[in-house]
Design an enzyme around this catalytic site. Structure first.
Site, mmCIF file in Angstrom:
data_model
loop_
_atom_site.group_PDB
_atom_site.id
_atom_site.type_symbol
_atom_site.label_atom_id
_atom_site.label_comp_id
_atom_site.label_asym_id
_atom_site.label_seq_id
_atom_site.Cartn_x
_atom_site.Cartn_y
_atom_site.Cartn_z
ATOM 1 N N LYS A 244 0.954 -1.330 -0.099
ATOM 2 C CA LYS A 244 -0.133 -0.174 -0.113
ATOM 3 C C LYS A 244 0.918 1.314 -0.046
ATOM 4 O O LYS A 244 0.358 2.276 0.719
ATOM 5 C CB LYS A 244 -0.984 0.066 1.257
ATOM 6 C CG LYS A 244 -1.891 -1.076 1.328
ATOM 7 C CD LYS A 244 -2.744 -1.122 2.531
ATOM 8 C CE LYS A 244 -1.953 -1.526 3.418
ATOM 9 N NZ LYS A 244 -2.921 -1.972 4.547
ATOM 10 N N ASP B 83 -5.454 -5.709 10.815
ATOM 11 C CA ASP B 83 -6.716 -5.347 10.775
ATOM 12 C C ASP B 83 -7.752 -6.460 10.303
ATOM 13 O O ASP B 83 -9.018 -6.274 10.863
ATOM 14 C CB ASP B 83 -6.719 -4.149 9.789
ATOM 15 C CG ASP B 83 -6.335 -4.227 8.394
ATOM 16 O OD1 ASP B 83 -5.916 -5.631 8.180
ATOM 17 O OD2 ASP B 83 -6.240 -3.503 7.641
#
Ligand code: BGC
Length: 620
Positions: free
Chosen positions: A260, A295
């Site tokens: 990312k 997450d």
């Protein structure tokens, strides 16, 4: 009034051919979906049996999911052990009065050693109070944890109170992570994380508590615990670190790779908990990182906490990934380790963003190849680059540029681009979302199926068996805009305004037909992403024996609970409904209808707090 179309005559045919060719590249047949899901299952099994595969299938050492009653009540094991030790000693050698004297002596001695009799005795009183609370019914008790969440669009620091009865409260503050920090030295990044925690505790204190710090007091805040005197316990913090990490314990794990857009130097191969703890120590912060969680694991745990159970936590946001509950016996790469011998279940972080990095199964187009080549991690995170919010805008930008540059005649914007359109990652996925929303507004809503609800509420699946036509048949590219109804034309007007504004184009260069083509492009890219996301979910359903690929299986479970989070699934119009349609194709209507997909909002914070609770219970 906007010009309807800039194209005339034979240019019309060549444009149509180009658009048709693009459309066919983005179509995914049912067979293709099955093939991809099948490959997913093979890669799941490979990753469970051996280390060092792109789809890493990381054992997380989280061995159970919460049921919602967790409150954070805790008595330090050391106190219980020491008190029991003295009690046993006293019972063995003394009569009852001597027992009291012995405990009194113990209090006195330890107080002397630690230098603060008053504080120490009050700690013991609090400890006994907690012991009583554990065995006596009464008000629910809470304990506060800090959570630090790195890996989404922003860095977040949260203070979480687990109240039991599926309830929690959360206060959070977001901090921006600059490109320089993402790509600089890891120590600078981790120093920034520590500074953000410091700033959070300083700038956003909880409601002041005049009582002396009592770490076991009901509702005590993290700030109450932030007493830097050596005798006070450090503030427990759970770290949500949303990157691939090879975990070796609940509070240990080495960074495998960045994703990312992060590429901070000197982090790969290092223990991320240690990196953070070192930063806290450098800053003399009395905070201890006790748990590390992805997450997706956070989403799984928090959804389980609010819904009373959950089999999969998945993220469809800046990045994508899923974590699910696997039988330990299937994680054969754990060999004969104690964890494997112990058996039971363990949450596995799939890291499905790296599915099919070789791109042998994924339906790659030239637009995807361009994106990959120009990314900071070429040939990595292949699946993520088809799915996630970080990339969808860029794929769309690549298509739009190819249409501006189309030969022999431009298809979009009179052949003119803007500085913004020429900029790498210049088109945000949020703009695609806005464009699709402008089309949907005022239209028959597909159903509440596409609405995600917070907390324990699930996404309705009312329309699952009767999808809205625009979900099953992607919007055509409107070569004949002038034949549209006035309502549809006014929708296109709205889109045209967004395009002019967000792409920073000259209004004279944007026709209604251009607006229709941009809308169609967004639909193509997002529809493919949602369908591929459905493959990942279907693969987990098959792997966990809740479904069979091809359908024809009715699970015993009334509901199959899944926790999701991320900007795409939460905000992108129709993403959830498109995803469900894909799951339906793969595993059949019965299973899809039982999916209880709900938003695991604040999953990163609550999940980290639940893990921190687990870790403190284990005395980590
Ligand atoms: C990371 C995962 C994370 C996902 C969603 C991916 O890039 O590799 O660890 O769960 O993004 O944030």
């Amino acid at each position: 009034m906007a010009p309807i179309s800039a194209l005339i005559g034979s240019t019309e045919d060549s444009a149509r051919q180009i658009l048709d060719a693009i459309e066919s590249q983005f179509q995914l047949s049912d067979d293709a979906l099955v093939r991809i899901t099948d490959q997913f299952l093979k890669d799941f099994r490979l990753g469970l049996s051996e280390y060092n595969h792109p789809m890493a299938m990381i054992p997380t050492f989280v061995t159970g999911v919460p049921n919602g009653s967790e409150t954070g009540i805790k008595v330090p094991a050391g106190y219980i052990a020491s008190i029991m030790f003295f009690a046993l000693l006293a019972l063995r050698y003394s009569k009852h009065l001597q027992l009291l004297a012995t405990i009194g002596m113990y209090h006195g001695c330890t107080a002397l050693v630690w230098g603060s009799a008053k504080q120490h005795i009050s700690l013991h009183i609090a400890c006994f109070r907690r012991l009583l609370c554990c065995v006596m019914p009464g008000e629910p008790h809470t304990w506060t944890f800090l959570a630090l969440d790195l890996g989404g669009t922003n860095l977040r620091v949260c203070e979480v109170q687990l109240k039991g009865n599926h309830q929690f409260t959360l206060r959070q503050q977001k901090y921006r992570v600059s490109e320089a920090l993402k790509t600089g030295e890891a120590t600078a990044l981790f120093d920034y994380l520590a500074d953000s925690v410091d700033a959070f505790l300083t700038e956003f204190p909880s409601s002041p508590n005049s009582a002396p710090p009592d770490p076991f007091a009901t509702g005590s805040s993290a700030l109450d615990l932030l007493d830097t005197s050596d005798s006070s316990p450090a503030v427990p913090l759970g770290l949500t670190f949303s990157f691939p990490v090879e975990q070796t314990a609940l509070n240990r794990g080495k960074v495998l790779t960045w994703t990312k857009g992060f590429s901070a130097k000197n982090a790969i191969g290092h223990d991320v908990v240690q990196l953070l703890q070192d930063a806290f120590d450098r800053k003399h912060l009395h905070v201890r990182c006790v748990a590390l969680v992805n997450d997706t694991v956070g989403a799984l745990l928090s959804r389980a906490y609010t819904a009373g159970g959950c089999i999969l936590g998945s993220i469809f946001g800046t990045g994508t990934n899923g974590a699910y509950v696997e039988k330990v016996e299937n994680i054969t790469k754990l060999g004969d380790s104690p964890a494997r011998k112990h058996g039971g279940d363990m949450v596995v972080n799939t890291e499905w963003g790296a599915f099919n990095n070789t791109r042998t199964t994924l339906p790659t187009t030239p637009y995807d190849n361009k994106l990959d080549r120009e990314s900071i991690n070429p040939r990595l995170q292949a699946f993520e680059k088809f799915i996630s919010g970080m990339y969808l805008g860029e794929i769309t930008r690549n298509i739009i540029l190819s249409l501006i540059d189309a030969a022999p005649y431009p298809i979009l914007f009179n052949g003119r681009a803007s500085a913004l359109l020429n900029k790498h990652y210049g088109l945000d996925t949020a703009v695609m979302s806005e464009i699709e929303q402008a089309w949907e507004n005022g239209r028959d809503q597909p159903s509440s199926n596409d609405k995600l609800v917070n907390g324990s509420h699930a996404i309705s699946n009312a329309s699952a068996a009767h999808p809205h036509p625009s979900l099953s048949t992607p919007t055509r590219h409107f070569t004949e805009v002038d034949k549209l109804s006035p309502e549809d034309r006014s929708r296109l007007e709205r889109i045209r305004n967004i395009v002019i504004q967000r792409f920073a184009l000259d209004a004279a260069d944007v026709t209604l037909r251009d607006a229709a083509i941009v809308h169609w492009t967004s639909c193509l890219v997002a529809n493919r992403a949602a369908k591929l996301s459905g493959c990942a979910i279907a693969a987990v359903l098959v792997q966990t024996e809740k479904a069979k690929l091809g359908g024809g299986f009715v699970p015993k479970d009334e509901k199959i609970t899944i926790g999701v989070d991320g900007s795409l699934i939460e905000h992108y119009p129709n993403f959830n409904a498109r995803l469900r349609a894909s799951v339906r194709t793969l595993v059949g209507e019965e299973v899809e209808a039982r999916l209880n997909i709900g938003l695991a909002k604040d999953g990163s914070g609550v999940g980290a707090a639940l893990c921190a609770l687990q870790a403190t219970k284990q005395g980590l």
